[in-house]
Design a protein around this motif. Structure first.
Motif, PDB file in Angstrom:
ATOM      1  N   VAL A  79       0.935  -1.317   0.167  1.00  9.27           N
ATOM      2  CA  VAL A  79       0.014   0.042  -0.019  1.00  9.27           C
ATOM      3  C   VAL A  79       0.919   1.249  -0.056  1.00  9.27           C
ATOM      4  N   PHE A 128      -0.188   8.641  -4.375  1.00 11.03           N
ATOM      5  CA  PHE A 128      -1.147   9.101  -5.343  1.00 11.03           C
ATOM      6  C   PHE A 128      -0.985  10.808  -5.422  1.00 11.03           C
ATOM      7  N   HIS A 188       1.924  11.092  -8.189  1.00  8.37           N
ATOM      8  CA  HIS A 188       1.649  10.300  -9.094  1.00  8.37           C
ATOM      9  C   HIS A 188       2.808   9.220  -9.659  1.00  8.37           C
ATOM     10  N   VAL A 190      -5.836   5.079 -11.522  1.00 10.28           N
ATOM     11  CA  VAL A 190      -5.839   5.665 -10.158  1.00 10.28           C
ATOM     12  C   VAL A 190      -7.145   4.909  -9.516  1.00 10.28           C
ATOM     13  N   ALA A 191      -8.251   5.113 -10.282  1.00 13.40           N
ATOM     14  CA  ALA A 191      -9.499   4.601  -9.538  1.00 13.40           C
ATOM     15  C   ALA A 191      -9.586   3.424  -9.177  1.00 13.40           C
ATOM     16  N   LYS A 201      -7.115   2.391  -6.235  1.00 10.39           N
ATOM     17  CA  LYS A 201      -7.450   2.957  -5.026  1.00 10.39           C
ATOM     18  C   LYS A 201      -8.671   1.942  -4.526  1.00 10.39           C
ATOM     19  N   ALA A 202      -9.651   1.471  -5.515  1.00  6.13           N
ATOM     20  CA  ALA A 202     -10.607   0.531  -5.097  1.00  6.13           C
ATOM     21  C   ALA A 202      -9.739  -0.916  -4.600  1.00  6.13           C
ATOM     22  N   ILE A 224      -6.944  -1.255  -3.363  1.00  3.70           N
ATOM     23  CA  ILE A 224      -6.102  -1.044  -2.135  1.00  3.70           C
ATOM     24  C   ILE A 224      -7.333  -0.993  -0.811  1.00  3.70           C
ATOM     25  N   ASP A 225      -8.715  -0.421  -0.976  1.00  2.00           N
ATOM     26  CA  ASP A 225      -9.654  -0.475  -0.085  1.00  2.00           C
ATOM     27  C   ASP A 225     -10.127  -2.049   0.001  1.00  2.00           C
ATOM     28  N   ILE A 233      -0.973  -5.001  -1.850  1.00  2.00           N
ATOM     29  CA  ILE A 233      -2.203  -4.402  -2.606  1.00  2.00           C
ATOM     30  C   ILE A 233      -2.678  -5.748  -3.459  1.00  2.00           C
TER      31      ILE A 233
END
Length: 326
Positions: free
Chosen positions: A153, A158, A161, A183-184, A187-188, A190-191, A230
């Motif tokens: 992680v 971010f 970049h 990126v989107a 992030k999902a 990683i969540d 990740i």
């Protein structure tokens, strides 16, 4: 878990166990350990399992000549075999071989296979879930498959970049691009990874593997969010290094198989693999006018000559060369 070193006895007695223990004491990468051991075993088998201390320059020359003339190995393969034997004698046994005199292989280095942009995106579109995201990282950031599955992680910045590759080949660190288009979904992912980590913690687990004895130096780091993979494995497993039940990262072979199936579905007949995405990253940057030194830094190459191979891969039309007949 092909990147986890095999356990060794507390007091190694057998030759290969002592050799592996010596390599780990020198902090060699596990892949280097496996490769060197493979070539050293090949050398010993070639000489009917004689003790290496009883052999020397003549036997090494004979084996290297055999690799060139009978096995017809490539230049880099023969160099790797030579490095393994030199390590065995000079580092482990403390024996100097002197000047070696062996036949160099005539099998030259091949140009890397690359995808066109349409081929790369077609393969990525044929993948689902985390396999799609990993392939996007290999193509969009030039990551090796092992670097992609080992991402933690804290390796993704971010704000700036960029991606920090910490467990790269040769134990080198580097920074590379973070593609805006992923990126989107990153992030999902990683969540999702952190939610799995929270579930592991609730069930009494959740301590991830830390390299270089960091777990002893920072006892709480193994359960901190930043150190979590990740791309976690679907199931927990026993870590043979410590006998601790923990969640490792996704296996490289799973990604390779998924990419292979996607290429078959797309009808791509090239001799391609996951590493082809990395080659394609480099050639596309070069074709778009990016300086070769910048590409070298993004790929993490020590020698600019390694990166220069890509100048032979891009099409001549991309360099403004037109045939006289046209």
């Amino acid at each position: 878990m092909d990147d986890i070193p095999i356990p060794l006895p507390a007091r190694p007695v057998r030759f290969m166990h002592r050799l592996r223990a010596f390599m780990r004491g020198r902090q060699l990468a596990y892949r280097t350990e496996k490769t060197y051991c493979l070539w050293i075993k090949d050398y010993l088998r070639f000489h009917k399992m004689r003790r290496p201390e009883e052999m020397g320059k003549a036997e090494v020359d004979a084996w290297l000549c055999y690799l060139a003339s009978q096995r017809n190995v490539a230049i880099n393969t023969q160099k790797t075999a030579l490095n393994a034997i030199v390590f065995l004698y000079r580092q482990f046994l403390g024996i100097e071989l002197g000047r070696l005199d062996f036949d160099r292989t005539s099998k030259g280095r091949r140009l890397p296979v690359v995808f066109t942009h349409d081929e790369a995106t077609a393969v990525i579109d044929g993948l689902q879930g985390h396999h799609r995201l990993i392939a996007s990282l290999m193509y969009g950031a030039g990551l090796r498959v092992m670097e992609a599955v080992r991402l933690r992680v804290q390796d993704v910045d971010f704000g700036h970049h960029c991606i920090i590759v910490r467990e790269a080949k040769g134990a080198k660190w580097r920074r590379t691009l973070l593609p805006k288009s992923i990126v989107a979904p990153l992030k999902a992912q990683i969540d999702l990874a952190l939610s799995i980590h929270q579930r592991d913690l609730a069930e009494g687990f959740g301590a991830v593997y830390l390299p270089f004895a960091l777990e002893r130096k920072y006892p709480s780091a193994a359960t901190s969010p930043g150190w979590q993979y990740i791309f976690p494995a679907p199931e927990r497993s026993l870590d043979p290094r410590s006998d601790v039940m923990r969640r490792h990262h996704l296996g490289e072979q799973q990604v390779r198989r998924a990419v292979g199936r996607a290429m078959a579905q797309c009808g791509i007949r090239k001799k391609a693999s996951c590493h082809t995405f990395r080659h394609s990253f480099a050639t596309n940057l070069l074709a778009s006018g990016v300086d070769i030194r910048n590409i070298q830094e993004l790929l993490g190459h020590n020698d600019i000559n390694t990166t220069m191979i890509y100048t032979h891969v891009i099409g001549i039309h991309e360099r403004g060369v037109v045939s006289p007949i046209d």
